[in-house]
Design an enzyme around this catalytic site. Structure first.
Site, mmCIF file in Angstrom:
data_model
loop_
_atom_site.group_PDB
_atom_site.id
_atom_site.type_symbol
_atom_site.label_atom_id
_atom_site.label_comp_id
_atom_site.label_asym_id
_atom_site.label_seq_id
_atom_site.Cartn_x
_atom_site.Cartn_y
_atom_site.Cartn_z
ATOM 1 N N TYR A 14 -6.910 56.426 12.031
ATOM 2 C CA TYR A 14 -7.199 54.992 11.930
ATOM 3 C C TYR A 14 -7.275 54.303 13.293
ATOM 4 O O TYR A 14 -7.572 53.115 13.366
ATOM 5 C CB TYR A 14 -6.114 54.286 11.106
ATOM 6 C CG TYR A 14 -5.963 54.820 9.713
ATOM 7 C CD1 TYR A 14 -6.961 54.632 8.760
ATOM 8 C CD2 TYR A 14 -4.824 55.525 9.343
ATOM 9 C CE1 TYR A 14 -6.818 55.132 7.479
ATOM 10 C CE2 TYR A 14 -4.674 56.023 8.062
ATOM 11 C CZ TYR A 14 -5.676 55.827 7.138
ATOM 12 O OH TYR A 14 -5.535 56.319 5.866
ATOM 13 N N HIS A 19 -10.100 47.898 10.928
ATOM 14 C CA HIS A 19 -8.862 47.373 10.341
ATOM 15 C C HIS A 19 -7.709 47.388 11.352
ATOM 16 O O HIS A 19 -6.695 46.747 11.135
ATOM 17 C CB HIS A 19 -8.499 48.202 9.110
ATOM 18 C CG HIS A 19 -7.964 47.413 7.954
ATOM 19 N ND1 HIS A 19 -8.141 46.057 7.792
ATOM 20 C CD2 HIS A 19 -7.239 47.817 6.870
ATOM 21 C CE1 HIS A 19 -7.554 45.666 6.675
ATOM 22 N NE2 HIS A 19 -6.994 46.707 6.101
ATOM 23 N N PHE A 63 1.959 50.966 7.273
ATOM 24 C CA PHE A 63 0.630 50.825 6.702
ATOM 25 C C PHE A 63 0.402 49.351 6.389
ATOM 26 O O PHE A 63 1.338 48.582 6.179
ATOM 27 C CB PHE A 63 0.377 51.730 5.484
ATOM 28 C CG PHE A 63 0.172 53.168 5.885
ATOM 29 C CD1 PHE A 63 -1.077 53.603 6.314
ATOM 30 C CD2 PHE A 63 1.221 54.064 5.882
ATOM 31 C CE1 PHE A 63 -1.272 54.913 6.720
ATOM 32 C CE2 PHE A 63 1.039 55.382 6.282
ATOM 33 C CZ PHE A 63 -0.210 55.796 6.701
ATOM 34 N N ASN A 65 -0.620 47.294 4.039
ATOM 35 C CA ASN A 65 -0.184 46.506 2.880
ATOM 36 C C ASN A 65 1.305 46.171 2.870
ATOM 37 O O ASN A 65 1.742 45.359 2.064
ATOM 38 C CB ASN A 65 -0.550 47.231 1.581
ATOM 39 C CG ASN A 65 -2.047 47.381 1.425
ATOM 40 O OD1 ASN A 65 -2.832 46.906 2.240
ATOM 41 N ND2 ASN A 65 -2.454 48.049 0.377
ATOM 42 N N ASN A 111 -4.566 42.007 2.934
ATOM 43 C CA ASN A 111 -3.301 42.503 2.384
ATOM 44 C C ASN A 111 -2.151 42.504 3.386
ATOM 45 O O ASN A 111 -0.999 42.306 3.006
ATOM 46 C CB ASN A 111 -3.487 43.891 1.774
ATOM 47 C CG ASN A 111 -4.297 43.824 0.496
ATOM 48 O OD1 ASN A 111 -4.229 42.847 -0.248
ATOM 49 N ND2 ASN A 111 -5.088 44.851 0.246
#
Length: 185
Positions: A14, A19, A63, A65, A111
Site C-alpha cells: 500500500y 489511499h 489499517f 478503517n 472510513n
C-alpha cells in the site's frame, strides 16, 4: 501540544497508493525534519518542536478503517484536545493537486475519518484533505484508492505534498486560520 496524524494502510503493497496520501505527507515531513518513527499507540510516532510547541506525528498501523483508535490513544495519553489534532488524508472529491484545510466537518464517506470521529467523539478536529481525484469510468472506487499514482501524476503529487508540509507546519506554528487563508486556494 499538537498531533498531526496521516492516514493510510500499513504494508509495502500500500506504500505508494492514493489511499496512503496521509502517510506519504508525514514521511516527507519526517524526512525534511530528520525525524525517525517508532512504534507506539498502535502506530508509528515521531516527535518534534514547531513554534515552541511539541508536535507528535502519527501514522496509525491499524489499517484505514480503524485509524481513530491509534489517534485517540495518543491524544488521550498526552492530553491533546481535538482542536489541536490535524488529520491528513486522501480525498476523491478534490482533483489531484488540490488541498483543502478544514477545522471540522463530516466524514464525507472516508472510513478513516469516520473512525476518528467515532473514537474522538467529535467532528471538531482539523483535517487536511489531499486531492486524489475520482476514478475514470469503469474503475471501482475501492480499486482506485488502492492503486498507485500514475507516472503522470507523480510530479503533481510531489508538488502537493510539499505544499501540504508547509500547510501543516503553518497550522502547528501559527494556527489554522492563517493556514486556511494561504492554502485553501
Amino acid at each position: 501540544m499538537k498531533l498531526i496524524a496521516g492516514l493510510g494502510n500499513p504494508g509495502g503493497q500500500y506504500a505508494e497508493t492514493r489511499h496512503n496520501a496521509g502517510f506519504l505527507l508525514l514521511d516527507c515531513l519526517a524526512e525534511e525534519l530528520k525525524l525517525d518513527f517508532r512504534p507506539k499507540f498502535q502506530g508509528l510516532v515521531a516527535e518534534t518542536m514547531m513554534g515552541g510547541e511539541k508536535v507528535y506525528l502519527l501514522k496509525p498501523q491499524t489499517f484505514m478503517n480503524l485509524s481513530g483508535r491509534s489517534i485517540r490513544e495518543l491524544a488521550q495519553f498526552y492530553k491533546i484536545a481535538p482542536k489541536d489534532i490535524m488529520v491528513v488524508y486522501d480525498d476523491m472529491d478534490l482533483p489531484i493537486g488540490r488541498l483543502r484545510l478544514r477545522s471540522s466537518g463530516s466524514a464525507g464517506g472516508h472510513n478513516g475519518i469516520k473512525s476518528t470521529i467515532a473514537e474522538l467523539g467529535t467532528e471538531d478536529f482539523w483535517r487536511l484533505k489531499v486531492g486524489i481525484g475520482r476514478p475514470t469510468a469503469g474503475w471501482d472506487s475501492a480499486r482506485y484508492v488502492l492503486a498507485s499514482f500514475t507516472k503522470e501524476e507523480l510530479p503533481v503529487l510531489e508538488e502537493i505534498l510539499d505544499k501540504g508540509i508547509k500547510a501543516v507546519t503553518l497550522w502547528a506554528k501559527e494556527g489554522g486560520d492563517k493556514a486556511m487563508n494561504l492554502y485553501n486556494r
